[in-house]
Write a protein that holds these residues in place. Structure first.
Motif: not given
Lengths: 142, 572, 377
Positions: B279, B319, B383-384, B387, B395-397, B404, C29-33, C35, C73-74, C297-298, C301-302
């Motif tokens: 991006y 990591q 975290s991510e 687009r 995307r962040v908490e 989130t 922040g990265g957890c898909p659920v 939100i 992973e993150r 786009d996603r 890793e994303r």
């Protein structure tokens, strides 16, 4: 209590620049390890005469640890390579003579590897406990 | 040969560092009965003035000729106690140390076991001491001058101090210009001073200084010698009045080396979740620095409505193998966020952080100013990024809201940290420098010897030792220069007295010692057909002694009988 | 209590490191659920750390976790947050406080060796007449078909495609037939550690007894647990996409037909994020003649989770309105792709469902990579 557990004696010949300093770092970092090891400081692992190792084993050490700098890191350019060749030869001779060559450990431990030093001592102590007392001293005395 | 041993043994409590784990009284009582021991004592701090006085007084009153101190590592206080012994009339080389702190009280919990081990270490030290012979201190002259590896701010400042003290300084810079990473910066925190106002002047001072020689596109190819007398081979181009010379090899004779090789900027491609490189809206703080310098903050020709900063990118991350804090990113983010607010008052600026670490002089105040300028600080480690139309979503908490978020942004700035350079390995090998677990060069002691290394005469300056900001870098560079100047100003350096020596009666002249020595110290005497050691060249490694078939060559202070005496008592 | 949970996790063989946590929020922040549901794994870790966990029985969102392991992973401190959820689930399993549908699935696995409630003796019914030999006869490749491809009608088509592809490539393969039993990947992730241990105890010697140097799985979930949690000796475990990529590279798998379609690909979490197999599925798709491959786009890793893992195949979740699979199929459709390729039976089920619910059936078809490959043979 009943029987006391066998506590092996380990004599360690450590090079001043890497492993001795690594052992110091284990100390400053307060990393605990078994008290079975006795350290003799030498300037270089390349100055460990096989007779020192033999003498230690025949006099009753249960194990001998030789610690030097990682390959390429020797303060004297190549002392650790010399040590490696010499210790390999020594172990071969011990084997030929029917002696337990696995009581002699050569390890590369740098000045920044306090943890590795402590781990090595722990592993070696455990290994020798498993193996039992060194029989060479007795055989020699006969 | 050696006089009958009269040994004094001193057991140190080191406050409670030793005494809490080792029964020092028991060790003392035990030592009293060892062969040759005339007196044994214990004391709170042997390295203190009164502690040393004990040694000196005993030595004189009791006619001691050997001293053993059981305390910390000889790497710490051997020089202290050798000096004390000497003042008491004992030859400093007839002093021996038992390391009952680093190798005993600090690594064992059990009091009985630790006490038993301490006793063993004392016996070995006493056994060796009894066999030690007197040696003379030796010194050699120092070649005036220093090589500085790296031409960033650290290297330039260090070179200037060496040069100002009247010694030649040689800067070896890998790139084609001086200035390092700072040359890529626009303004510096916390004063927002433009780099252009001071860096060109510094470079100019370096380039015009009569005592400084600069090599560009240059690398150190080889290092030989030791403190006081290094021979450094440089391949690269020498800068002279008429410009850059032809590439070539240059041999430099110097007394000290300062390593100022700097750092590598973290490559955010290694954090794929941020989509860096994918991006155009996602950039690094260094790229932002350029944009701020050019006054160009537009994305796709439009003024950004929302700029987001992400901290700790590449730092504090186990990591990635970068567990450390890079120490500058909080301040850089605060600076850039503020500058965006100044340049674009209508633009929203958000900084996402884990912790705000704006330490250092005026650091916290600078953070205050950033918030007052309207920068929003929100707690959460992004975290991510993905687009959404022309914009990106962060995307962040928000950990305070416990929610989130998907925050849309036009520009995202990754506050990238510092890493050890990839060529750290090569330099470490050339100079035989140890590195810490994080990959940076390891200082000799974290508190007491922050610019020294395990190699005498080699010093560290700037970010090659660990991440730091410009003030800290300059402070360390000047400290490194001051340390390098000690041997240069003294004009001599002590060299080891523990060198190899040949017993001509035993030597058969086989020449194996000549073969094995990496330093060319032994040579066969053409007249007598026996080996002789040039003590100036000998480093005392002992390779010759092990090789010699007749044990004619031995290293003083590490003679076989001295080693075997220790083995003897240790395995009993 | 904090120490108890850390200790429990250790006993269960989970690498959870509560004390390493700095509460940065990277996990949530990265957890898909995070939100769409009340699940906040960062806060759970905090509650565990300060001994303030509420009554777990009322915490239905614990079952929302798909075990995609994005948080693991993150996490910059190697805390492995998802393993706290698994530990807590295991406590609920112990006390019997689990959603009924998950309980049914576990019971079915215990009795019949599959979570779908079908009879064990019907496991190989799909393979009848296809000329697939029993692995017992000896084979180079043990194909672990998996529960869903064995019983689920839609996925049986994928299993059949696989058989066709393997046969065409001349692979010496066999299956375990009715002896094949659930791998237990999801069993472990819903916290039923006892049952999982039993499955490993019985499964490991069975799989090793075949003596095949290679095992290929249809599902990334089986692949994951066999690779990391069975400690199989003398057996390389591959997901079929890795195996096909290898066959293509070695020239053993060739195409005579074409698939003239625009295809995009959805990374399964257990293959991509957790095992970093990103390139092979794409290599296989791009090797198919006629395929025009496009990316969303996603990805990699994303990639966005389909919400089918970690027991979610048997539990609807606390938010049935906003499904990630719905979002995902729109993302796929926006690329202009006609086919959304998958490499996992769970992804197949979740995404195909979503295509129907979102009314995208005439624009987008969900197909397994194996089906596309078979079509081009």
């Amino acid at each position: 209590m009943e029987t006391t557990e066998f506590e092996p004696k380990i004599v360690a010949f450590l090079c001043n620049w890497c492993t001795y300093t690594g052992a110091d770092l284990a100390g400053t970092s307060r990393i605990q390890y078994p008290p079975n090891v006795r350290i003799i400081r030498l300037m270089c692992s390349g100055s460990v005469d096989p007779t020192y190792v033999l003498k230690a084993l025949l006099d009753g050490a249960d194990g001998v640890l030789i610690g030097g700098c990682h390959p390429g890191d020797c303060h004297y350019q190549s002392g650790n390579y010399k040590a490696r060749r010499r210790i390999i030869a020594l172990k071969e001779i011990l084997k030929q003579a029917g002696m337990e060559e696995d009581r002699v450990w050569l390890r590369w431990i740098s000045a920044s590897e306090g943890q590795r030093f402590a781990d090595t001592v722990r592993k070696m102590t455990e290994f020798l406990k498993e193996k039992g007392p060194n029989p060479m001293k007795r055989e020699w005395a006969v | 040969m050696a006089s009958r041993p009269r040994i004094g043994v001193y057991i140190c409590h080191c406050g409670t560092n030793i005494a809490a784990t080792v029964d020092v009284e028991a060790v003392t009582e035990f030592a009293k009965n060892l062969p040759g021991v005339v007196i044994a004592r214990h004391y709170t701090y042997m390295c203190s003035e009164p502690g040393q006085a004990l040694i000196k007084e005993d030595a004189r009153k009791l006619g001691l000729n050997r001293v053993v101190v059981a305390s910390c590592s000889p790497r710490m206080h051997e020089p202290t106690f050798r000096a004390a012994s000497q003042e008491g009339g004992v030859n400093p080389y007839q002093f021996e140390m038992a390391n009952i702190r680093e190798q005993c009280s600090w690594v064992h919990h059990d009091r009985d076991e630790a006490t038993a081990k301490a006793k063993a270490l004392v016996v070995a030290a006493v056994a060796k001491a009894a066999r030690l012979e007197p040696l003379e201190d030796r010194e050699v002259g120092v070649t005036p001058g220093a090589v500085v590896i790296g031409g960033g701010v650290a290297g330039m400042v260090a070179a200037l101090d060496v040069a100002e003290a009247g010694f030649p300084a040689y800067i070896v810079e890998k790139s084609d210009h001086l200035g390092g990473h700072v040359a890529d910066l626009n303004r510096t925190f916390p004063d927002l001073e433009p780099v252009a106002e001071w860096l060109p002047g510094l470079i100019e001072r370096v380039q015009s200084h009569p005592n400084i020689t600069v090599f560009l596109n240059a690398q150190v190819a080889r290092v030989e010698g030791y403190v006081g007398n290094f021979e450094v081979t440089v391949s690269g181009s020498k800068v002279s009045g008429s410009g850059l010379g032809e590439p070539g090899t240059h041999s430099l004779q110097v007394g000290a080396i300062i390593v100022a090789t700097g750092y590598k900027v973290f490559d955010p491609h290694r954090k794929p979740e941020f989509g860096y490189g994918l991006y155009p809206q996602v950039i690094t703080t260094l790229e932002m620095e350029r944009r701020l310098a050019e006054g160009d903050l537009a994305v796709d020709g439009k003024e950004p409505e929302h700029v987001v900063f992400i901290k700790c990118v590449g730092s504090r991350d186990k990591q990635l193998g970068n567990p450390y804090c890079s120490r500058v990113c909080c301040m850089i983010s605060a600076k850039q966020a503020q500058l965006v607010r100044q340049a674009l008052p209508d633009t929203r600026v958000t900084v996402f952080y884990i912790d705000v670490r704006t330490f250092g002089k005026r650091g916290e105040e600078f953070y205050d100013e950033a918030r007052r300028s309207g920068v929003r600080y929100r707690r959460g480690n992004v975290s991510e990024i993905y687009r959404r139309g022309d914009r990106v979503v962060v995307r962040v908490e928000d950990t305070f809201l416990r929610r989130t978020l998907e925050v849309e942004a036009d520009l995202v700035v990754l506050a990238v940290g510092m890493e050890a350079r990839q060529d750290t390995d090569e330099i470490a090998t050339l100079l035989k420098l140890p590195r810490s677990a994080d990959g940076f060069f390891l200082e000799a002691h974290p508190k007491l010897r922050p610019v020294d290394t395990a190699m005498d005469g080699v010093f560290l300056a700037g970010c090659c030792q660990g991440p730091k900001d410009i003030p800290d870098t300059i402070a360390q560079a000047r400290a490194a220069a001051a340390s390098a100047l000690i041997p240069l100003l003294r004009g001599t350096v002590p060299v080891i007295s523990e060198t190899a020596v040949v017993d001509p009666e035993l030597c058969a002249g086989c020449g194996m010692c000549v073969e094995v020595c990496p330093f060319g110290a032994p040579a066969l005497d053409p007249l007598w057909g026996v080996s002789r050691v040039n003590a100036v060249l000998c480093k005392g490694c002992g390779a010759c002694a092990v090789t010699c078939p007749s044990k004619a060559i031995q290293v003083r202070h590490f003679r076989p009988d001295q080693i075997l005496a220790q083995v003897d008592v240790l395995v009993e | 209590m904090q120490a108890d949970i850390q200790e429990l996790a250790k006993e269960l063989g989970l690498g959870l490191d509560l004390l390493g946590c700095i509460q940065c929020g990277k996990c949530t922040g990265g957890c898909p659920v995070s939100i769409t549901t009340a699940l906040n794994v960062r806060f759970l870790v905090y509650e565990a750390l300060v001994d303030a966990l509420p009554d777990l029985g009322g915490m239905e969102e614990l079952w929302d976790c798909t075990c995609c392991f994005t948080c693991v992973e993150r996490c910059p401190k190697d805390v492995r947050p998802a393993e706290l959820i698994i530990s807590l689930r295991s406590q609920l399993v112990e006390s019997g406080k689990i959603p009924g549908t998950i309980g049914d699935a576990l019971m079915s696995i215990f009795r019949q060796g599959n979570p779908l409630g079908f009879a064990r003796e019907d496991r190989a019914a799909w393979a009848e007449g296809l000329g697939i030999k029993s692995a017992r006869e000896g084979c180079e490749v043990l194909w672990f078909v998996g529960c869903v491809p064995s019983y689920d009608m839609r996925s049986q088509a994928v299993a059949k495609a696989a058989a066709k592809v393997f046969q065409a490539a001349g692979v010496d393969f066999g299956i375990l037939g009715t002896e094949e039993t659930c791998c237990g990947n999801e069993v472990r992730r819903v916290g039923e550690m006892g049952l999982f241990e039993m499955l490993v105890e019985e499964g490991k010697p069975l799989l090793e007894s075949v003596g095949a140097p290679t095992m290929v799985t249809t599902s990334p979930h089986c692949f994951n647990t066999f690779k990391h949690e069975y400690n199989l000796e003398g057996m390389e475990v591959l997901h079929y996409t890795q195996f096909l990529a290898r066959l293509i590279e070695e020239g053993k798998l060739t195409f005579s037909g074409k698939v003239e379609r625009v295809v995009t690909y959805h990374d399964p979490c257990f293959l991509g994020k957790q095992n970093h197999v990103f390139d092979e599925p794409r290599a296989v798709l791009q090797a198919i003649p006629g395929v025009k491959f496009v990316e969303m786009d996603r990805i990699r890793e994303r990639s966005l989770c389909c919400e089918g893992g970690g027991g979610r195949m048997w539990f609807e979740g606390t938010n049935t309105e906003e499904r990630l699979a719905f979002q995902r199929v729109h993302e796929a459709a926006e690329t202009g792709a006609e086919v959304l390729a998958v490499a996992c039976p769970f992804c197949m089920s979740m995404l195909e469902d979503a295509v129907k619910v979102q009314g995208l059936e005439d624009r987008l078809k969900v197909m397994d990579i194996l089906e596309l490959v078979a079509e081009a043979m």
